[in-house]
Design a protein around this motif. Structure first.
Motif, PDB file in Angstrom:
ATOM      1  N   MET A  37     -61.111   1.373  61.360  1.00  0.00           N
ATOM      2  CA  MET A  37     -59.756   1.703  61.823  1.00  0.00           C
ATOM      3  C   MET A  37     -59.794   2.185  63.265  1.00  0.00           C
ATOM      4  O   MET A  37     -58.960   1.797  64.098  1.00  0.00           O
ATOM      5  N   ALA A  38     -60.760   3.044  63.580  1.00  0.00           N
ATOM      6  CA  ALA A  38     -60.892   3.546  64.952  1.00  0.00           C
ATOM      7  C   ALA A  38     -61.228   2.422  65.920  1.00  0.00           C
ATOM      8  O   ALA A  38     -60.701   2.373  67.050  1.00  0.00           O
ATOM      9  N   LEU A  39     -62.089   1.504  65.478  1.00  0.00           N
ATOM     10  CA  LEU A  39     -62.431   0.361  66.324  1.00  0.00           C
ATOM     11  C   LEU A  39     -61.201  -0.505  66.575  1.00  0.00           C
ATOM     12  O   LEU A  39     -60.961  -0.959  67.705  1.00  0.00           O
ATOM     13  N   GLY A  40     -60.426  -0.750  65.544  1.00  0.00           N
ATOM     14  CA  GLY A  40     -59.206  -1.535  65.696  1.00  0.00           C
ATOM     15  C   GLY A  40     -58.242  -0.899  66.686  1.00  0.00           C
ATOM     16  O   GLY A  40     -57.655  -1.578  67.534  1.00  0.00           O
ATOM     17  N   ARG A  41     -58.101   0.419  66.592  1.00  0.00           N
ATOM     18  CA  ARG A  41     -57.227   1.134  67.544  1.00  0.00           C
ATOM     19  C   ARG A  41     -57.791   1.049  68.952  1.00  0.00           C
ATOM     20  O   ARG A  41     -57.038   0.860  69.930  1.00  0.00           O
ATOM     21  N   ALA A  42     -59.104   1.136  69.089  1.00  0.00           N
ATOM     22  CA  ALA A  42     -59.739   1.126  70.412  1.00  0.00           C
ATOM     23  C   ALA A  42     -59.589  -0.219  71.103  1.00  0.00           C
ATOM     24  O   ALA A  42     -59.459  -0.283  72.334  1.00  0.00           O
ATOM     25  N   VAL A  43     -59.624  -1.322  70.340  1.00  0.00           N
ATOM     26  CA  VAL A  43     -59.514  -2.644  70.969  1.00  0.00           C
ATOM     27  C   VAL A  43     -58.070  -3.113  71.067  1.00  0.00           C
ATOM     28  O   VAL A  43     -57.813  -4.249  71.488  1.00  0.00           O
ATOM     29  N   GLY A  44     -57.123  -2.246  70.670  1.00  0.00           N
ATOM     30  CA  GLY A  44     -55.709  -2.552  70.866  1.00  0.00           C
ATOM     31  C   GLY A  44     -55.031  -3.306  69.751  1.00  0.00           C
ATOM     32  O   GLY A  44     -53.962  -3.883  69.964  1.00  0.00           O
ATOM     33  N   LEU A  45     -55.607  -3.303  68.547  1.00  0.00           N
ATOM     34  CA  LEU A  45     -54.945  -3.973  67.427  1.00  0.00           C
ATOM     35  C   LEU A  45     -53.753  -3.155  66.957  1.00  0.00           C
ATOM     36  O   LEU A  45     -53.770  -1.920  66.998  1.00  0.00           O
ATOM     37  N   ASP A  46     -52.699  -3.845  66.500  1.00  0.00           N
ATOM     38  CA  ASP A  46     -51.589  -3.130  65.886  1.00  0.00           C
ATOM     39  C   ASP A  46     -51.998  -2.696  64.479  1.00  0.00           C
ATOM     40  O   ASP A  46     -53.080  -3.039  63.991  1.00  0.00           O
ATOM     41  N   TYR A  47     -51.111  -1.935  63.809  1.00  0.00           N
ATOM     42  CA  TYR A  47     -51.474  -1.389  62.496  1.00  0.00           C
ATOM     43  C   TYR A  47     -51.817  -2.459  61.460  1.00  0.00           C
ATOM     44  O   TYR A  47     -52.855  -2.345  60.788  1.00  0.00           O
ATOM     45  N   PRO A  48     -50.990  -3.513  61.272  1.00  0.00           N
ATOM     46  CA  PRO A  48     -51.316  -4.475  60.207  1.00  0.00           C
ATOM     47  C   PRO A  48     -52.697  -5.099  60.371  1.00  0.00           C
ATOM     48  O   PRO A  48     -53.426  -5.282  59.395  1.00  0.00           O
ATOM     49  N   ARG A  49     -53.071  -5.437  61.599  1.00  0.00           N
ATOM     50  CA  ARG A  49     -54.374  -6.078  61.801  1.00  0.00           C
ATOM     51  C   ARG A  49     -55.513  -5.051  61.739  1.00  0.00           C
ATOM     52  O   ARG A  49     -56.597  -5.354  61.249  1.00  0.00           O
ATOM     53  N   ALA A  50     -55.278  -3.834  62.238  1.00  0.00           N
ATOM     54  CA  ALA A  50     -56.315  -2.797  62.177  1.00  0.00           C
ATOM     55  C   ALA A  50     -56.634  -2.418  60.735  1.00  0.00           C
ATOM     56  O   ALA A  50     -57.804  -2.247  60.360  1.00  0.00           O
ATOM     57  N   VAL A  51     -55.611  -2.293  59.902  1.00  0.00           N
ATOM     58  CA  VAL A  51     -55.858  -1.906  58.517  1.00  0.00           C
ATOM     59  C   VAL A  51     -56.523  -3.050  57.752  1.00  0.00           C
ATOM     60  O   VAL A  51     -57.352  -2.817  56.853  1.00  0.00           O
TER      61      VAL A  51
END
Length: 370
Positions: free
Chosen positions: A280-294
């Motif tokens: 989740m932190a990696l997804g947030r760091a690379v700029g993913l929105d919530y649906p793709r990060a989760v």
């Protein structure tokens, strides 16, 4: 489950009665399975008599019923938007096939140095990346449905190609380099491919054909508003049925060896927390929105326990410690990942609004998301 956007209002108020108390139903299913396993003599042996790739046939049927409705909801005409998304695909491959096995290997050796059978079983679990139940968790957490389908398909391909090689590396080569005890793992590519074809291929083909033929015959409006709400709840029924059978299959072993189960559970708990939170932190760091990060987080944290159990039984025997570790895996994964669904929903406010070009499919109001 009613469809939610990542920045919508209170979730609980929008859920159906079944969805609102999902955690309760799962706990009751676990308790019912344990009770059946203890109270009905020979139930475990009866469930294990007929198997599909080493997995009990009733459990295999439950898994197929569980996965089919979610895969029938996927908009297959939108998959190209996901396959072009390198910010999602590259991190997913990295956390699944580099970080995941390495984290489980480290935790197994750190926390089970004196229990080689359980340690080996957990390493096998870590090598088997999720292709089944993760679809349920992703849908519950309002993840990107099309992205989940693509990432699961990628995991399937890499599983066929890499599982045996990674098993050889983590059980024989790396322990040898580190001066640790070595273990062999003899599993063919065909055995892995067969598991993938059954547990992903069948429901994927059924879901694709249902959407293709349903939309062609009656149109997309009818498909989304009429058919999906009718078949959607079967995912939950399949999930609960599978949980009951999993706990019944090993009910006696679990209740008679609570300390062993606790020892196996500890590295699994740490593993799920580390993999999910880190992804989740990696997804947030690379700029993913919530649906793709989760979606990234749940596909990284989940494991293909069907394959892990089948490999452990085929290689070490049904009564082995390796097989017990494989069975304990989903028993810990189910309550932990359902808890992480609620954590994910609460964390939506920390993510940017979804990219309109990559927005997940939104089901009509009142339709079942699960």
């Amino acid at each position: 489950m009613t469809a939610q956007t990542p920045h919508s209002g209170p979730v609980a108020a929008r859920l159906s009665f079944l969805d609102r108390f999902l955690a309760v139903w799962i706990l009751l299913a676990m308790a019912a399975g344990l009770g059946l396993g203890r109270l009905v003599p020979g139930l475990g042996e009866a469930l294990a008599k007929v198997t599909v790739t080493g997995v009990s046939l009733p459990i295999a049927l439950g898994l197929l019923v569980m996965m089919y409705p979610v895969l029938a909801k996927v908009r297959y005409d939108r998959l190209d938007t996901v396959t072009r998304d390198r910010r999602l695909l590259i991190p997913s491959l990295a956390v699944n096939w580099i970080a995941g096995p390495a984290v489980m290997f480290a935790l197994a050796w750190l926390l089970l140095p004196d229990l080689p059978q359980y340690r080996t079983g957990l390493i096998i679990v870590g090598l088997a990346r999720c292709i089944a139940m993760v679809i349920i968790w992703n849908d519950l957490a309002c993840g990107h449905r099309e992205a989940a389908a693509v990432l699961v398909a990628l995991n399937s391909v890499f599983q066929v190609i890499a599982f045996s090689a990674l098993g050889w590396f983590y059980l024989s080569v790396l322990p040898g380099w580190l001066g640790l005890e070595q273990t062999g793992l003899d599993v063919s590519v065909w055995e892995i491919a067969r598991s993938v074809l059954i547990f992903l291929g069948i429901p994927l083909l059924a879901g694709f054909l249902t959407r293709r033929l349903g939309e062609k015959a009656r149109g997309r409006t009818w498909y989304e508003n009429k058919l999906i709400p009718r078949i959607g709840p079967f995912a939950l029924y399949g999930l609960l049925f599978t949980i009951v059978l999993l706990f019944a299959l090993q009910g006696d072993a679990i209740t008679s060896q609570p300390w062993d189960v606790a020892r196996i559970a500890l590295p699994l708990l740490v593993y799920f927390a580390v993999m999910w939170t880190g992804s989740m932190a990696l997804g947030r760091a690379v700029g993913l929105d919530y649906p793709r990060a989760v979606t990234l987080a749940f596909t990284a944290a989940g494991n293909n326990f069907e394959l892990a159990i089948a490999v452990a039984i085929a290689t070490f025997g049904a009564s082995s410690g390796q097989a017990l570790a494989g069975v304990v895996g989903p028993l810990i994964e189910v309550p932990v990942l359902i808890g992480l669904v609620y954590v994910a929903l609460a964390a939506r406010r920390f993510f940017p609004a979804p990219d309109s070009a990559l927005q997940p499919t939104v089901a009509p109001e009142g339709s079942a998301r699960v």
